[in-house]
Design an enzyme around this catalytic site. Sequence first.
Site, PDB file in Angstrom:
ATOM      1  N   SER A  22       0.808  -1.229   0.000  1.00 46.17           N
ATOM      2  CA  SER A  22       0.000   0.000   0.000  1.00 46.17           C
ATOM      3  C   SER A  22       0.839   1.277   0.000  1.00 46.17           C
ATOM      4  CB  SER A  22      -0.965  -0.003   1.187  1.00 46.17           C
ATOM      5  OG  SER A  22      -1.894  -1.041   1.028  1.00 46.17           O
ATOM      6  N   LYS A  71      -8.848  -5.873  11.113  1.00 45.03           N
ATOM      7  CA  LYS A  71      -9.997  -5.406  10.326  1.00 45.03           C
ATOM      8  C   LYS A  71     -11.336  -5.482  11.079  1.00 45.03           C
ATOM      9  CE  LYS A  71      -8.381  -6.110   5.608  1.00 45.03           C
ATOM     10  NZ  LYS A  71      -8.716  -6.692   4.310  1.00 45.03           N
ATOM     11  N   ALA A 135     -14.619 -18.384   4.470  1.00 44.88           N
ATOM     12  CA  ALA A 135     -15.673 -17.736   5.247  1.00 44.88           C
ATOM     13  C   ALA A 135     -15.065 -16.747   6.234  1.00 44.88           C
ATOM     14  CB  ALA A 135     -16.514 -18.778   5.980  1.00 44.88           C
ATOM     15  N   GLY A 137     -12.884 -12.860   6.794  1.00 46.46           N
ATOM     16  CA  GLY A 137     -13.224 -11.474   6.464  1.00 46.46           C
ATOM     17  C   GLY A 137     -13.233 -11.211   4.961  1.00 46.46           C
ATOM     18  N   THR A 160     -14.578 -25.210   7.299  1.00 45.21           N
ATOM     19  CA  THR A 160     -15.383 -25.323   8.524  1.00 45.21           C
ATOM     20  C   THR A 160     -16.794 -24.838   8.178  1.00 45.21           C
ATOM     21  OG1 THR A 160     -13.387 -24.735   9.727  1.00 45.21           O
ATOM     22  CG2 THR A 160     -15.440 -24.690  10.982  1.00 45.21           C
ATOM     23  N   MET A 222      -7.736 -14.171  -4.371  1.00 48.33           N
ATOM     24  CA  MET A 222      -7.368 -12.963  -3.615  1.00 48.33           C
ATOM     25  C   MET A 222      -5.889 -12.946  -3.238  1.00 48.33           C
ATOM     26  SD  MET A 222     -10.375 -12.002  -1.023  1.00 48.33           S
ATOM     27  CE  MET A 222     -12.070 -11.926  -1.547  1.00 48.33           C
ATOM     28  N   TYR A 224      -2.024 -12.756  -3.660  1.00 44.34           N
ATOM     29  CA  TYR A 224      -1.193 -12.216  -4.744  1.00 44.34           C
ATOM     30  C   TYR A 224       0.292 -12.535  -4.571  1.00 44.34           C
ATOM     31  CZ  TYR A 224      -0.987  -8.387  -1.403  1.00 44.34           C
ATOM     32  OH  TYR A 224      -0.851  -7.663  -0.256  1.00 44.34           O
TER      33      TYR A 224
HETATM   34  P1  NDP Z   1      -9.221 -15.279   7.426  1.00 44.97           P
HETATM   35  O1  NDP Z   1      -8.116 -15.777   8.287  1.00 44.97           O
HETATM   36  O2  NDP Z   1     -10.306 -14.446   8.011  1.00 44.97           O
HETATM   37  O3  NDP Z   1      -9.934 -16.550   6.710  1.00 44.97           O
HETATM   38  C1  NDP Z   1      -9.171 -17.586   6.202  1.00 44.97           C
HETATM   39  C2  NDP Z   1     -10.081 -18.574   5.464  1.00 44.97           C
HETATM   40  O4  NDP Z   1      -9.222 -19.525   4.800  1.00 44.97           O
HETATM   41  C3  NDP Z   1     -11.021 -19.376   6.343  1.00 44.97           C
HETATM   42  O5  NDP Z   1     -12.238 -19.524   5.662  1.00 44.97           O
HETATM   43  C4  NDP Z   1     -10.285 -20.719   6.471  1.00 44.97           C
HETATM   44  O6  NDP Z   1     -11.160 -21.807   6.660  1.00 44.97           O
HETATM   45  C5  NDP Z   1      -9.669 -20.851   5.108  1.00 44.97           C
HETATM   46  N1  NDP Z   1      -8.498 -21.721   5.036  1.00 44.97           N
HETATM   47  C6  NDP Z   1      -7.268 -21.490   5.561  1.00 44.97           C
HETATM   48  N2  NDP Z   1      -6.435 -22.519   5.234  1.00 44.97           N
HETATM   49  C7  NDP Z   1      -7.167 -23.405   4.503  1.00 44.97           C
HETATM   50  C8  NDP Z   1      -6.860 -24.644   3.866  1.00 44.97           C
HETATM   51  N3  NDP Z   1      -5.633 -25.197   3.953  1.00 44.97           N
HETATM   52  N4  NDP Z   1      -7.829 -25.274   3.174  1.00 44.97           N
HETATM   53  C9  NDP Z   1      -9.053 -24.719   3.083  1.00 44.97           C
HETATM   54  N5  NDP Z   1      -9.420 -23.545   3.652  1.00 44.97           N
HETATM   55  C10 NDP Z   1      -8.473 -22.895   4.356  1.00 44.97           C
HETATM   56  O7  NDP Z   1      -8.495 -14.521   6.228  1.00 44.97           O
HETATM   57  P2  NDP Z   1      -9.074 -13.345   5.299  1.00 44.97           P
HETATM   58  O8  NDP Z   1     -10.459 -13.687   4.889  1.00 44.97           O
HETATM   59  O9  NDP Z   1      -8.835 -12.025   5.912  1.00 44.97           O
HETATM   60  O10 NDP Z   1      -8.087 -13.448   4.035  1.00 44.97           O
HETATM   61  C11 NDP Z   1      -8.122 -14.587   3.171  1.00 44.97           C
HETATM   62  C12 NDP Z   1      -7.091 -14.409   2.062  1.00 44.97           C
HETATM   63  O11 NDP Z   1      -7.471 -13.331   1.208  1.00 44.97           O
HETATM   64  C13 NDP Z   1      -5.692 -14.054   2.594  1.00 44.97           C
HETATM   65  O12 NDP Z   1      -4.756 -14.748   1.789  1.00 44.97           O
HETATM   66  C14 NDP Z   1      -5.612 -12.552   2.385  1.00 44.97           C
HETATM   67  O13 NDP Z   1      -4.283 -12.117   2.218  1.00 44.97           O
HETATM   68  C15 NDP Z   1      -6.418 -12.391   1.087  1.00 44.97           C
HETATM   69  N6  NDP Z   1      -6.988 -11.059   0.921  1.00 44.97           N
HETATM   70  C16 NDP Z   1      -6.591 -10.341  -0.171  1.00 44.97           C
HETATM   71  C17 NDP Z   1      -7.106  -9.092  -0.417  1.00 44.97           C
HETATM   72  C18 NDP Z   1      -6.644  -8.341  -1.648  1.00 44.97           C
HETATM   73  O14 NDP Z   1      -6.864  -7.131  -1.728  1.00 44.97           O
HETATM   74  N7  NDP Z   1      -6.060  -9.021  -2.621  1.00 44.97           N
HETATM   75  C19 NDP Z   1      -8.079  -8.462   0.499  1.00 44.97           C
HETATM   76  C20 NDP Z   1      -8.481  -9.312   1.598  1.00 44.97           C
HETATM   77  C21 NDP Z   1      -7.928 -10.561   1.796  1.00 44.97           C
HETATM   78  P3  NDP Z   1     -11.641 -22.258   8.147  1.00 44.97           P
HETATM   79  O15 NDP Z   1     -12.797 -21.378   8.480  1.00 44.97           O
HETATM   80  O16 NDP Z   1     -12.018 -23.691   7.973  1.00 44.97           O
HETATM   81  O17 NDP Z   1     -10.454 -22.045   9.057  1.00 44.97           O
END
Ligand code: NDP
Length: 283
Positions: A22, A71, A135, A137, A160, A222, A224
Amino acid sequence: MMITGKTRLAGVVGQPIGHSLSPILHNAWLKAADIDGIYAPFALAEARFEAFIEGLRGGSVSGLNVTLPFKIRALAVADQVRDRARLAGAANVLVFQDDGTILADNTDGLGLILAFSSQAPGFNPQAGPVAIIGAGGGAQGAAAAFLEAGCPEVRLLNRTFDKAEQVANSLGKGAQAWTLAEAGSALHEVIAVINATSAGLLGAGLNLPLEVTPPDAVIMDMTYKPLITPLLSQAVSLGRRTVDGLEMLIGQARPSFAAFFGQDPPEEVDVRRLALDALEAGS
Ligand code: NDP
């Protein structure tokens, strides 16, 4: 540029923050627009977030982007919350207003829609169901943005299931929870698949059955780092159009810049190139 007492200050707060792209995007825009402003990274101990934000009330800093892990807490510190941030359950923008109040917004969803517009021209979010993997943020923000854009059905698939169900319930009509094991059925007839898990970060990928998606479905990741994730490689090998996470990051930064500096970022700067250079250099 000379930094003076009048220089406008904004930034990004997270932990860790050293990898953030950023500052590169915003400072390139500030320079090109000849705005007397700077955009700085703020790393914080996790427990200090609320105290830090409190201290900025009144406009000494015009605004902050908020990234992991703050966040959700960013919503709670705000006095006013934009509808799209409330629906997303998280804020990535805090604006410090002159009267001492704090406004929370979420531009991640808008960034996602902008990324589709630029890398999958003609894509219409209203044309059919969308599958979002995850599922957290990011997934909730993406789902909220697609529903707001008129998407008739958002399918949330999560490892989950309970979490997918909670998010679907909070979003209301149009959102459905699925398990990851049901991907073979859930990915049928979708117009887009969006990976919002952190699974790709490790390069492990998700092994989704993308071959069941229609040939004109768009596949988005998402993540990168790497820019071309295992999911996007799989999509390309199947001939599907793709959208990457860097374009979403740039998409969320544009309205953030406008909120902090009072004008849209200049179009002529190739911030994607700058960000790619930084990624290649290992930022
Ligand atoms: P969270 O930690 O809130 O959520 C992570 C999610 O990933 C959960 O649903 C989790 O499932 C799932 N997960 C993690 N590991 C595995 C796996 N091995 N197999 C299956 N599911 C998995 O993260 P965020 O939602 O904040 O971010 C998610 C991704 O998106 C990150 O990589 C982040 O960097 C990226 N992002 C990119 C943005 C952009 O501008 N490009 C903006 C926002 C996010 P469970 O519930 O089962 O644990």
